[in-house]
Write a protein that holds these residues in place. Structure first.
Motif, mmCIF file in Angstrom:
data_model
loop_
_atom_site.group_PDB
_atom_site.id
_atom_site.type_symbol
_atom_site.label_atom_id
_atom_site.label_comp_id
_atom_site.label_asym_id
_atom_site.label_seq_id
_atom_site.Cartn_x
_atom_site.Cartn_y
_atom_site.Cartn_z
ATOM 1 N N PRO A 7 0.820 -1.209 0.000
ATOM 2 C CA PRO A 7 0.000 0.000 0.000
ATOM 3 C C PRO A 7 0.857 1.264 0.000
ATOM 4 C CG PRO A 7 -0.913 -1.602 1.514
ATOM 5 C CD PRO A 7 0.403 -2.153 1.054
ATOM 6 N N SER A 8 0.477 2.247 -0.819
ATOM 7 C CA SER A 8 1.273 3.472 -0.991
ATOM 8 C C SER A 8 1.382 4.271 0.293
ATOM 9 C CB SER A 8 0.658 4.337 -2.094
ATOM 10 O OG SER A 8 -0.685 4.699 -1.780
ATOM 11 N N SER A 9 0.418 4.095 1.214
ATOM 12 C CA SER A 9 0.449 4.863 2.461
ATOM 13 C C SER A 9 1.704 4.579 3.264
ATOM 14 C CB SER A 9 -0.796 4.568 3.300
ATOM 15 O OG SER A 9 -0.858 3.185 3.637
ATOM 16 N N PHE A 10 2.244 3.374 3.136
ATOM 17 C CA PHE A 10 3.473 3.027 3.850
ATOM 18 C C PHE A 10 4.604 3.960 3.427
ATOM 19 C CE2 PHE A 10 7.530 0.802 4.124
ATOM 20 C CZ PHE A 10 7.526 0.329 5.423
ATOM 21 N N PHE A 11 4.781 4.105 2.132
ATOM 22 C CA PHE A 11 5.869 4.933 1.612
ATOM 23 C C PHE A 11 5.599 6.429 1.808
ATOM 24 C CE2 PHE A 11 5.681 1.018 -0.945
ATOM 25 C CZ PHE A 11 6.916 0.485 -0.602
ATOM 26 N N GLU A 12 4.334 6.804 1.707
ATOM 27 C CA GLU A 12 3.980 8.221 1.896
ATOM 28 C C GLU A 12 4.269 8.670 3.323
ATOM 29 O OE1 GLU A 12 -0.064 8.188 0.707
ATOM 30 O OE2 GLU A 12 0.392 7.988 -1.439
ATOM 31 N N SER A 13 3.975 7.812 4.295
ATOM 32 C CA SER A 13 4.244 8.153 5.697
ATOM 33 C C SER A 13 5.735 8.343 5.939
ATOM 34 C CB SER A 13 3.707 7.065 6.624
ATOM 35 O OG SER A 13 2.307 6.980 6.546
ATOM 36 N N ILE A 14 6.534 7.514 5.300
ATOM 37 C CA ILE A 14 7.987 7.643 5.447
ATOM 38 C C ILE A 14 8.481 8.921 4.793
ATOM 39 C CG2 ILE A 14 10.188 6.608 4.756
ATOM 40 C CD1 ILE A 14 8.903 3.875 5.174
ATOM 41 N N LYS A 15 7.929 9.261 3.635
ATOM 42 C CA LYS A 15 8.329 10.500 2.957
ATOM 43 C C LYS A 15 7.988 11.727 3.796
ATOM 44 C CE LYS A 15 7.925 8.737 -1.784
ATOM 45 N NZ LYS A 15 7.126 8.785 -3.040
ATOM 46 N N ASP A 16 6.889 11.624 4.541
ATOM 47 C CA ASP A 16 6.457 12.757 5.372
ATOM 48 C C ASP A 16 7.262 12.871 6.664
ATOM 49 O OD1 ASP A 16 4.534 13.410 3.530
ATOM 50 O OD2 ASP A 16 2.913 12.338 4.560
ATOM 51 N N PHE A 17 8.059 11.851 6.971
ATOM 52 C CA PHE A 17 8.876 11.882 8.188
ATOM 53 C C PHE A 17 9.961 12.948 8.029
ATOM 54 C CE2 PHE A 17 12.595 10.228 10.599
ATOM 55 C CZ PHE A 17 12.042 10.311 11.875
ATOM 56 N N VAL A 45 11.975 4.396 11.295
ATOM 57 C CA VAL A 45 11.304 4.823 10.060
ATOM 58 C C VAL A 45 10.302 3.769 9.595
ATOM 59 C CG1 VAL A 45 11.649 5.423 7.638
ATOM 60 C CG2 VAL A 45 13.218 6.307 9.362
ATOM 61 N N GLU A 46 10.687 2.504 9.658
ATOM 62 C CA GLU A 46 9.772 1.448 9.234
ATOM 63 C C GLU A 46 8.543 1.393 10.137
ATOM 64 O OE1 GLU A 46 12.950 1.331 9.053
ATOM 65 O OE2 GLU A 46 13.426 0.543 7.057
ATOM 66 N N GLN A 47 8.724 1.680 11.411
ATOM 67 C CA GLN A 47 7.565 1.711 12.314
ATOM 68 C C GLN A 47 6.594 2.809 11.910
ATOM 69 O OE1 GLN A 47 7.966 0.848 16.671
ATOM 70 N NE2 GLN A 47 10.135 1.285 16.291
ATOM 71 N N ILE A 48 7.135 3.947 11.516
ATOM 72 C CA ILE A 48 6.283 5.060 11.091
ATOM 73 C C ILE A 48 5.482 4.675 9.850
ATOM 74 C CG2 ILE A 48 6.368 7.375 10.057
ATOM 75 C CD1 ILE A 48 8.729 7.898 12.045
ATOM 76 N N GLY A 49 6.144 4.013 8.908
ATOM 77 C CA GLY A 49 5.438 3.564 7.712
ATOM 78 C C GLY A 49 4.369 2.542 8.046
ATOM 79 N N ALA A 50 4.705 1.593 8.928
ATOM 80 C CA ALA A 50 3.768 0.523 9.260
ATOM 81 C C ALA A 50 2.544 1.034 10.011
ATOM 82 C CB ALA A 50 4.477 -0.538 10.091
#
Length: 396
Positions: free
Chosen positions: A45-55, A271-276
């Protein structure tokens, strides 16, 4: 130089030990269809990568050993969809489901203690047991019975004063078996009467087909204090590389003890936790589409295997694996031959020999585990190659 008995007695993964041969095949120009490993090709799901980009932090700092609060909250929200209620101090974030399993085993067992596991089982259960000094005691299940549990008295005979838990994968890897409510009630009763824990590996919870009924061990309120749920986002959201898992239990004292192990490795990657943490809001339609896709892939593989001469298998109703008995003496030799000596138009297939999924000597020698995680066209091609490979191998 001498190495530890712990490491030298630990088996190699049957899923990965033949990888160098596959790499050599690819270097020689062959295309290899990987059915040996549960690596989905479904889009994350794209939300995983979007959340990381927003970090956007100036310092990438340690996370809490127990996990980021927002990720723990996301697991709480996820379980609530299944009417399973956990609180903040009942969930710990782990480096994938693998660490959750290892920590659960280490928290319950001393050196020489025993854990019962239905076989065939996820091969790393054996490895984790060796790492922790635990004896894995197999409960043998049979393909002709759909890999369901044997009668209660057969399991009771395996229980000793050293039995600390039963570890069960539901839906099952590598069998695709979904345990019935009666089977689960039997294990619940055995746990209560013999005073041991149930470690329930539920990473394939979503992947249930053919109208089968699924239930979590966390739904048994009368054994809430002796149930440990291990989980992961890897397969659920096709995010294997994120390495985000969890261990959960209503036994708060147990969670406090497992936290010591979490503290020993400091934290899971921030970072992975933020995406998850964002994945819990993926729409339900995502799962409907993914489950339907896997069901179609299952049917392609199962129907093709059923038409191959000498091949025996049962239809799996969960996860995305199938165990097949092949008309060969040694499945590992056959898999190596496929990679080294066989191709159809310079293409071949890689399978996982199933012997390593058993603890009982001699079982699974002519069986393979296949993961139906590739797209439908690739699976059709892989099944054609396998069929031609079996003909050629047996006509050498």
């Amino acid at each position: 130089m001498k190495f530890s008995n712990r490491i030298t007695s630990m088996q190699q993964s049957p899923i990965r030990k033949l990888v160098p041969i596959a790499v050599e095949a690819k270097n020689n120009g062959k295309k290899v269809y990987h059915l040996n490993i549960g690596q989905p090709d479904i889009k994350t799901p794209s939300s995983f990568f979007e959340s990381i980009k927003d970090f956007n932090e100036d310092v990438l700092a340690y996370s809490f050993s127990q996990g980021l609060p927002q990720l723990i909250d996301s697991f709480i929200k996820y379980y609530a969809k299944y009417n399973i209620r956990f609180e903040q101090d009942e969930i710990l974030i782990t480096n994938g489901g693998s660490e959750a399993l290892l920590f659960a085993m280490m928290s319950l067992c001393d050196n020489g203690d025993e854990i019962l596991v239905p076989e065939p089982f996820y091969t790393n259960y054996n490895g984790f047991g060796t790492m922790a000094g635990i004896k894995v005691v197999p409960i043998t299940t049979k393909a002709e019975e759909g890999f369901h549990l044997p009668p209660r008295q057969e399991i009771q005979k395996l229980i000793t004063p050293k039995t600390k838990a039963i570890l069960i994968s539901n839906p099952g890897n590598p069998t695709g078996c979904i345990y019935t409510i009666k089977e689960m009630e039997m294990l619940r009763d055995l746990a209560k009467e013999n005073d041991f824990f149930i470690i329930s590996d539920e990473v394939y919870r979503e992947f249930v087909y053919d109208g089968f009924e699924y239930m979590s061990f966390a739904e048994f309120e009368d054994i809430a204090d002796r149930v440990i749920i291990t989980d992961s986002v890897s397969k659920r959201y096709s995010a294997c590389g994120a390495r985000i898992g969890s261990v959960a239990s209503k036994n708060k004292d147990l969670i406090k003890q497992i936290l010591k192990l979490c503290q020993s490795r400091l934290c899971v990657a921030t970072v992975e936790q933020i995406g998850a943490a964002s994945l819990v809001d993926v729409p339900d339609d995502y799962f409907k589409e993914v489950v339907e896709e896997y069901k179609m892939r299952r049917d392609i593989v199962y129907n093709a295997l059923n038409k191959m001469e000498g091949v025996n298998c049962k239809k799996p109703h969960g996860a995305f694996y199938i165990i097949a008995q092949l008309p060969v003496e040694n499945a590992e030799d056959f898999v190596v031959w496929l990679l080294k000596e066989f191709d159809v138009n310079n293409e071949t297939v890689m399978l996982a020999p199933a012997e390593g999924f058993y603890a009982s000597k001699g079982l699974g020698k002519n069986e393979v585990r296949m993961s139906y995680v590739l797209n439908q066209d690739s699976l059709k091609r892989a099944m054609h190659i396998l069929e031609e490979g079996l003909k050629a191998y047996n006509n050498r």
